[in-house]
Design an enzyme around this catalytic site. Structure first.
Site, PDB file in Angstrom:
ATOM      1  N   SER A  74      56.208  43.617 209.954  1.00 25.80           N
ATOM      2  CA  SER A  74      56.450  43.027 208.630  1.00 25.80           C
ATOM      3  C   SER A  74      57.750  42.223 208.604  1.00 25.80           C
ATOM      4  O   SER A  74      58.577  42.393 207.696  1.00 25.80           O
ATOM      5  CB  SER A  74      56.465  44.102 207.536  1.00 25.80           C
ATOM      6  OG  SER A  74      55.196  44.686 207.377  1.00 25.80           O
ATOM      7  N   PRO A  75      57.968  41.342 209.581  1.00 30.60           N
ATOM      8  CA  PRO A  75      59.227  40.589 209.633  1.00 30.60           C
ATOM      9  C   PRO A  75      59.364  39.569 208.511  1.00 30.60           C
ATOM     10  O   PRO A  75      60.454  39.055 208.279  1.00 30.60           O
ATOM     11  CB  PRO A  75      59.162  39.901 210.996  1.00 30.60           C
ATOM     12  CG  PRO A  75      57.695  39.719 211.243  1.00 30.60           C
ATOM     13  CD  PRO A  75      57.067  40.978 210.691  1.00 30.60           C
ATOM     14  N   LEU A  76      58.254  39.313 207.807  1.00 29.63           N
ATOM     15  CA  LEU A  76      58.290  38.398 206.661  1.00 29.63           C
ATOM     16  C   LEU A  76      58.131  39.157 205.348  1.00 29.63           C
ATOM     17  O   LEU A  76      57.692  38.603 204.338  1.00 29.63           O
ATOM     18  CB  LEU A  76      57.196  37.329 206.797  1.00 29.63           C
ATOM     19  CG  LEU A  76      57.337  36.429 208.029  1.00 29.63           C
ATOM     20  CD1 LEU A  76      56.184  35.443 208.116  1.00 29.63           C
ATOM     21  CD2 LEU A  76      58.676  35.689 208.013  1.00 29.63           C
ATOM     22  N   GLY A  77      58.490  40.441 205.360  1.00 25.96           N
ATOM     23  CA  GLY A  77      58.425  41.221 204.124  1.00 25.96           C
ATOM     24  C   GLY A  77      57.036  41.251 203.534  1.00 25.96           C
ATOM     25  O   GLY A  77      56.861  41.078 202.334  1.00 25.96           O
ATOM     26  N   ARG A  78      56.031  41.496 204.396  1.00 23.76           N
ATOM     27  CA  ARG A  78      54.616  41.523 203.970  1.00 23.76           C
ATOM     28  C   ARG A  78      54.221  40.207 203.301  1.00 23.76           C
ATOM     29  O   ARG A  78      53.456  40.178 202.338  1.00 23.76           O
ATOM     30  CB  ARG A  78      54.354  42.716 203.052  1.00 23.76           C
ATOM     31  CG  ARG A  78      54.792  44.028 203.684  1.00 23.76           C
ATOM     32  CD  ARG A  78      54.408  45.245 202.880  1.00 23.76           C
ATOM     33  NE  ARG A  78      55.062  46.428 203.440  1.00 23.76           N
ATOM     34  CZ  ARG A  78      54.681  47.064 204.551  1.00 23.76           C
ATOM     35  NH1 ARG A  78      53.625  46.638 205.204  1.00 23.76           N
ATOM     36  NH2 ARG A  78      55.349  48.110 204.993  1.00 23.76           N
ATOM     37  N   GLY A  79      54.775  39.123 203.841  1.00 24.22           N
ATOM     38  CA  GLY A  79      54.436  37.787 203.350  1.00 24.22           C
ATOM     39  C   GLY A  79      55.323  37.299 202.227  1.00 24.22           C
ATOM     40  O   GLY A  79      55.312  36.113 201.885  1.00 24.22           O
ATOM     41  N   PHE A  80      56.108  38.205 201.640  1.00 25.51           N
ATOM     42  CA  PHE A  80      56.903  37.835 200.463  1.00 25.51           C
ATOM     43  C   PHE A  80      57.975  36.805 200.795  1.00 25.51           C
ATOM     44  O   PHE A  80      58.262  35.904 200.002  1.00 25.51           O
ATOM     45  CB  PHE A  80      57.545  39.096 199.876  1.00 25.51           C
ATOM     46  CG  PHE A  80      57.929  38.962 198.428  1.00 25.51           C
ATOM     47  CD1 PHE A  80      56.991  38.612 197.468  1.00 25.51           C
ATOM     48  CD2 PHE A  80      59.220  39.210 198.011  1.00 25.51           C
ATOM     49  CE1 PHE A  80      57.337  38.512 196.124  1.00 25.51           C
ATOM     50  CE2 PHE A  80      59.587  39.112 196.671  1.00 25.51           C
ATOM     51  CZ  PHE A  80      58.631  38.756 195.723  1.00 25.51           C
TER      52      PHE A  80
ATOM     53  N   HIS B 228      52.012  56.419 216.107  1.00 25.96           N
ATOM     54  CA  HIS B 228      52.137  55.623 214.886  1.00 25.96           C
ATOM     55  C   HIS B 228      53.080  56.274 213.874  1.00 25.96           C
ATOM     56  O   HIS B 228      53.902  55.599 213.237  1.00 25.96           O
ATOM     57  CB  HIS B 228      50.752  55.429 214.271  1.00 25.96           C
ATOM     58  CG  HIS B 228      50.621  54.195 213.452  1.00 25.96           C
ATOM     59  ND1 HIS B 228      49.400  53.660 213.097  1.00 25.96           N
ATOM     60  CD2 HIS B 228      51.534  53.365 212.905  1.00 25.96           C
ATOM     61  CE1 HIS B 228      49.585  52.569 212.377  1.00 25.96           C
ATOM     62  NE2 HIS B 228      50.872  52.375 212.243  1.00 25.96           N
TER      63      HIS B 228
ATOM     64  N   TYR C 278      43.606  50.850 211.600  1.00 27.14           N
ATOM     65  CA  TYR C 278      43.367  49.605 210.879  1.00 27.14           C
ATOM     66  C   TYR C 278      41.871  49.351 210.784  1.00 27.14           C
ATOM     67  O   TYR C 278      41.190  49.172 211.786  1.00 27.14           O
ATOM     68  CB  TYR C 278      44.034  48.419 211.584  1.00 27.14           C
ATOM     69  CG  TYR C 278      45.525  48.525 211.769  1.00 27.14           C
ATOM     70  CD1 TYR C 278      46.308  49.364 210.972  1.00 27.14           C
ATOM     71  CD2 TYR C 278      46.180  47.788 212.753  1.00 27.14           C
ATOM     72  CE1 TYR C 278      47.680  49.453 211.146  1.00 27.14           C
ATOM     73  CE2 TYR C 278      47.552  47.863 212.932  1.00 27.14           C
ATOM     74  CZ  TYR C 278      48.293  48.710 212.135  1.00 27.14           C
ATOM     75  OH  TYR C 278      49.652  48.791 212.326  1.00 27.14           O
TER      76      TYR C 278
END
Length: 328
Positions: A203-209, A124, A56
């Site tokens: 990504s539990p929020l779908g990359r913010g979506f 990773h 990152y």
């Protein structure tokens, strides 16, 4: 903040962690001071696990996390990763699970983080050219040397997880899991549960979506990784937006935000699951943490399953070149 166990080797973390990737790359520019303030607030609110990786930035995210935790080391479970090889100028050089690379990567991460030991060290991505037994064997040596406390893997398939776990106990598998990425339910979760391995959901929020805040592909910064993600392109974007609208309806009935509903759903899937939503904004952080107090009824869970069944999302999780490196 309640806690959850990851694996059977003694690792206990807050039931919600903090993903730090977006503080350095992939989702557009972020203020370093805002990021450090977010980390400090998370720690104050009981979050104990911070998730980073050497790639990152590249390399800058570990340094940022290291600066943020300098005076908080005894309150933090530091999780970092190796395996995705990048150059200083940001180029992607492939995947390596070679034992000598494992050792080099660990020493470099320890230095950047400014710590004596990495609490949770993940591979990773699996290197298909190196037997997993050799990679995990090298990681096990790091545990014996006191450089690493617990071992993890990311985006590995069940067969690989079993081979790795036979060499040295794996405490956690980190893989994408959310209302629109329910692939782990096919067989991965059954494997981790059989072996007593915890599951860290990135990504539990779908990359913010799934937050409902993204209305158009134009909402992304020019350098935002999501611009090249199949789920955010063309017809896929608008089909997936329909899913978000359904999630918003259920959230509104519950008097919570879509993000909180998505996190509460994930937390309800098992006490072995620890989501690690990422953010650089205090408001979002506090909203996410509040989701740990939400209890969903069986009827509400059924409503959610009806609008977000397995396979509901349009498009792959990553572009084809990146998808080729998962589930190995």
């Amino acid at each position: 903040m309640k806690t959850r166990k990851l694996g059977n080797q003694g690792l206990t973390v807050s039931e919600l962690g903090l993903g730090c990737m977006g503080m350095s790359e992939f989702y557009g520019a972020a203020s370093e001071q805002d990021s450090i303030n977010t980390i400090h607030r998370a720690l104050d609110l009981g979050v104990t696990m911070l998730d980073t990786a050497d790639m990152y930035g590249p390399f800058t995210n570990e340094r940022l996390v290291g600066r943020a935790i300098k005076d908080y080391r005894d309150k933090v479970i530091v999780a970092t990763k190796f395996g995705n090889v990048r150059s200083e100028d940001g180029g992607f050089l492939g995947v390596s699970g070679k034992p000598e690379y494992v050792r080099q990567a660990c020493d470099a991460s320890l230095q950047r983080l400014g710590v004596d030991v990495i609490d949770l060290y993940y591979q990773h991505r699996v290197d298909p050219t190196v037997p997993i037994e050799e990679t995990i064997g090298a990681m096990a040596e790091l545990v014996q040397q006191g450089k690493v406390r617990y071992l993890g893997m990311s985006e590995a398939n069940s067969a690989t997880i079993r081979k790795a776990h036979a060499v040295h106990p794996i405490s956690a598998l980190e893989t994408e899991y959310s209302l629109w990425s329910r692939e782990p339910e096919d067989d991965i979760l059954a494997t981790t549960r059989e072996l007593g391995i915890g599951f860290v959901a990135y990504s539990p929020l779908g990359r913010g979506f799934l937050s409902g805040a993204i209305k158009s592909p134009d909402d992304f910064a020019p350098d935002d990784f999501r611009r090249i993600s199949p789920r955010f392109q063309g017809e896929n974007f608008y089909k997936n937006l329909e899913l978000v609208e359904e999630v918003k309806k259920i959230a509104s009935q519950k008097n919570v935000t879509p993000s909180q509903l998505a996190l509460a759903w994930l937390l309800s899937q098992g006490n072995d699951i620890v989501p690690i939503p990422g953010t650089t904004r205090l408001k979002n952080l506090e909203e996410n943490i509040a989701a740990t107090e939400i209890v969903l009824t069986q009827n509400e869970l059924a409503q959610i399953d009806a609008v977000a069944p397995k396979g509901v999302a349009a498009g792959e999780r990553y572009p084809a070149i990146h998808m080729s490196a998962v589930n190995l």
